[in-house]
Design an enzyme around this catalytic site. Structure first.
Site, PDB file in Angstrom:
ATOM      1  N   ASP A 259       1.162  -0.877  -0.095  1.00  0.00           N
ATOM      2  CA  ASP A 259      -0.136  -0.260   0.502  1.00  0.00           C
ATOM      3  C   ASP A 259       0.679   0.955  -0.046  1.00  0.00           C
ATOM      4  OD1 ASP A 259      -2.750   0.871   0.605  1.00  0.00           O
ATOM      5  OD2 ASP A 259      -1.946   2.333   1.659  1.00  0.00           O
ATOM      6  N   LEU A 260       0.890   1.904  -1.124  1.00  0.00           N
ATOM      7  CA  LEU A 260       1.284   3.026  -0.626  1.00  0.00           C
ATOM      8  C   LEU A 260       1.247   4.241   0.460  1.00  0.00           C
ATOM      9  CD1 LEU A 260       1.137   4.149  -4.827  1.00  0.00           C
ATOM     10  CD2 LEU A 260       2.750   2.852  -3.445  1.00  0.00           C
ATOM     11  N   ASP A 302      -4.573   2.546  -4.446  1.00  0.00           N
ATOM     12  CA  ASP A 302      -3.316   2.621  -4.801  1.00  0.00           C
ATOM     13  C   ASP A 302      -2.430   1.094  -3.735  1.00  0.00           C
ATOM     14  OD1 ASP A 302      -4.309   3.158  -2.134  1.00  0.00           O
ATOM     15  OD2 ASP A 302      -2.915   4.168  -1.501  1.00  0.00           O
TER      16      ASP A 302
END
Length: 654
Positions: A259-260, A302
């Site tokens: 996950d960003l 994301d």
């Protein structure tokens, strides 16, 4: 001769050429066999009455040529022929039809005078029956059939009609009728054959188009349109296949979820166009060669999924995770914009973490959650400790689902103190839970579980109504702070319930501070903005909690109706005069003064911390230095003691 459109020789299409070759490869060998057998029979009946040249030499030469053509077409039955070869072979057929037709016709006419009446009848019969058989064998090539009819049937018919013999003339007339009928049937058959080929070609084209569309739909159904990476559907399909194969072979592999961190602020600050470019670039970086066989997919938003088909231990996965996170931390440079995000990753190993693909993914997702909560920007491998934590969370969730709110839950109130006037200006309401099966459960344990399970939506309205009821007994200048969850502000229905509770409470909305976290805002910024605008219109004040612990995006401060920032208590632990954390706290305090926002410093537990904060212009603090959270019935006594006691004595009592 004929003027109807279906008599005109149309140029054959590639499909028609190939169809003619396929048909000829089955029919032409029979035609040549028919010619050879009939020729041998005719030569035999004239062997003693005709010259050897006519019975052996000339028919022998024609027979050799016919036999060679028979072998060529026999081999063509099992050979794949392209368009150019098919056209060449059919042209040769047309030429040999003319050459051999002329040769056999001339030979038959030359042989005719040498026979008796039966011999002459045999010649006529030979020419008639052989020509008809050959024409029908060549019916799929209109030009060759017409040419053969003109060369063979035409001359013999004319010859018979002008022979002066009534019987032969009658035979000639019959042959003329048969020839016409045969040609009509031939041309109709050729037309139908051509239409069938064209129809089949059209059907094949439509099937090819349908297959192409099907392939496109399949590709789109399994690929992420933005990044070109495999999508969630393809990720889980491959995970199932890899799991099945590993179950048979006994091998190990790992699943990762990335996950960003900080993507939402970039998306909000620079717009979706830049956000999309960041997602594409992040996917490209994850797809680089990182020394391990990686299958990378975009799961949505994301979030990216990984399948590592290699037997890696926890240390090797940590190194891989560090490499991936380092790649994601590199600046994202676009024309006029340089964005900065990072990434957190969770890994789960088959079969140690789980044996089922869905459960394996959930374990990796839990490891990611743990990474984001504790070591943001790094990798976490699912372990036995996480399994224990999941089981504990499961027990908490089950207990929460069956909890009696009135009997098991209560509120504690922690003061917010103005350090200049040394007076309490408000209380933050904090939930407390004593389970009959689990005992006292820390808010740090049950609140996240309630958030993830959605049970918080049932709890928040009840706890808010309790807090407002307690606030009605406080002085009018003492405020109430209450925390809203991400699920609260994500639901318009929940916001409507909260507004109704506040309106019915009897507490003035301007005495109420509703606290939200940056994480809650990031999940759905647009809905969060609408929810906060609704609450702001009611008259309550909005506080951004735990500021500095998350992404601290200033875009939230100016785009949302924020009235107050609460500096996260983590800045207070080990705070020193030369510490960078003190400089950060000063920066946030200055920011609040410049923007006209109130500011609260959380986690103040020691006089030394307070002494470092006072020169910075800090006004309101919260922490154990003044008081621990207290039951609602103790608030009145605490406020009375504060009015009567000097500030130093009060802090000592806290």
């Amino acid at each position: 001769m004929f003027r109807l459109p279906w008599f005109r020789p149309d140029p054959p299409t590639p499909e028609l050429l190939r169809a003619q070759v396929r048909a000829f490869s089955r029919q032409v060998p029979m035609m040549y066999a028919l010619v050879l057998v009939n020729t041998i029979a005719l030569s035999a009946t004239h062997l003693h009455s005709s010259p050897a040249l006519l019975t052996l030499g000339f028919p022998g030469l024609l027979g050799v040529i016919s036999l060679a053509r028979l072998m060529i077409w026999w081999r063509a039955r099992k050979t794949v022929i392209d368009h150019a070869a098919a056209r060449r072979l059919l042209r040769q057929t047309l030429v040999f039809a003319g050459v051999l037709g002329c040769g056999f016709t001339c030979w038959a006419f030359a042989l005719f005078p040498y026979g008796d009446a039966f011999g002459k009848a045999h010649v006529v019969f030979y020419m008639a029956i052989t020509a008809i058989g050959c024409v029908f064998c060549m019916m799929h090539m209109r030009a060759a059939a017409l040419l053969l009819t003109a060369i063979v049937v035409g001359p013999i018919t004319v010859f018979l009609l002008v022979s002066g013999n009534p019987v032969l003339s009658a035979i000639g007339f019959n042959m003329a009728l048969v020839a016409v009928t045969m040609l009509v049937i031939l041309l109709i058959s050729y037309r139908d054959f051509s239409r069938l080929v064209e129809s089949r070609r059209g059907l094949e084209e439509r099937q090819a188009e349908i297959q192409s569309l099907s392939d496109d739909y399949l590709r789109l159904a399994n690929l992420d349109v933005l990044t070109g990476l495999p999508n969630r559907r393809q990720f889980f399909a491959r995970l199932q296949r890899v799991t099945d194969a590993a179950a048979v072979s006994g091998t190990r592999f790992a699943v990762g979820v990335i996950d960003l961190d900080g993507f939402k602020p970039v998306n909000d600050a620079y717009g979706h166009a830049i956000g999309d470019k960041v997602l594409v670039e992040a996917g490209d970086r994850l797809s680089r060669d990182h020394g391990q066989p990686l299958f990378v997919a975009r799961l949505g938003g994301d979030e990216y999924g990984l399948i590592i088909e290699a037997d890696l231990d926890a240390e090797a996965l940590q190194r891989l995770g560090a490499d991936l996170c380092a790649a994601l931390r590199e600046p994202y440079c676009f024309p006029g914009v340089t964005a900065q995000v990072s990434g957190s990753v969770g890994f789960a190993v088959y079969p140690r973490a789980a044996a089922a693909p869905e459960l394996l993914y959930e374990r990796a997702d839990y490891a990611l959650y743990h990474a984001k909560q504790n070591v943001r920007g790094a990798a976490v491998v699912f372990s036995a400790d996480h399994e224990t934590a999941i089981k504990a969370s499961g027990l908490i969730e089950q207990a929460l689902r069956h909890a009696d709110m009135d009997a098991e839950f209560s509120l504690a109130f922690q003061p917010l103190v103005d350090i200049k006037s040394e007076r309490t200006v408000g209380f933050e309401a904090l939930a407390r839970w004593t389970s009959p099966t689990l005992g006292v459960v820390s808010p740090g344990d049950f609140v996240p579980v309630a958030e993830r399970s959605g049970l918080i939506a049932r709890m928040s309205p009840v706890l808010l109504s309790w807090a407002l009821k307690a606030a009605t007994t406080w002085p009018d200048d003492v405020r109430l702070s209450f925390n809203l969850s991400a699920r609260d502000i994500a639901s318009p229905e929940q916001i409507a319930r909260i507004v109704a509770i506040i309106e019915q409470s009897g507490v003035a909305p301007d005495r109420i501070d509703l606290e939200i976290t940056e994480t809650a805002v990031m999940r759905d910024f647009d809905q969060a903005a609408r929810s906060l605008a609704t609450l702001k219109a009611l008259g309550v004040r909005i506080a951004l909690d735990d500021f500095g612990a998350g992404y601290s995006s200033l875009s939230y401060v100016h785009r949302l109706p924020i009235d107050k920032l609460k500096i996260d208590g983590s800045f207070m632990r080990g705070l020193q005069a030369a510490d960078k954390r003190r400089a950060i706290v000063k920066t946030i305090l200055d920011l609040c003064r410049n923007l006209g926002l109130d500011c609260v410093v959380e986690g103040v537990e020691a006089p030394e911390q307070l002494a470092l904060l006072q020169p910075l212009g800090c006004r309101v603090v919260q922490g154990f230095l003044f008081a621990r959270p207290m039951p609602g019935e103790q608030v009145a006594g605490y406020l009375a003691a504060e009015r009567d006691a000097p500030g130093e004595e009060l802090r000592s009592a806290g």
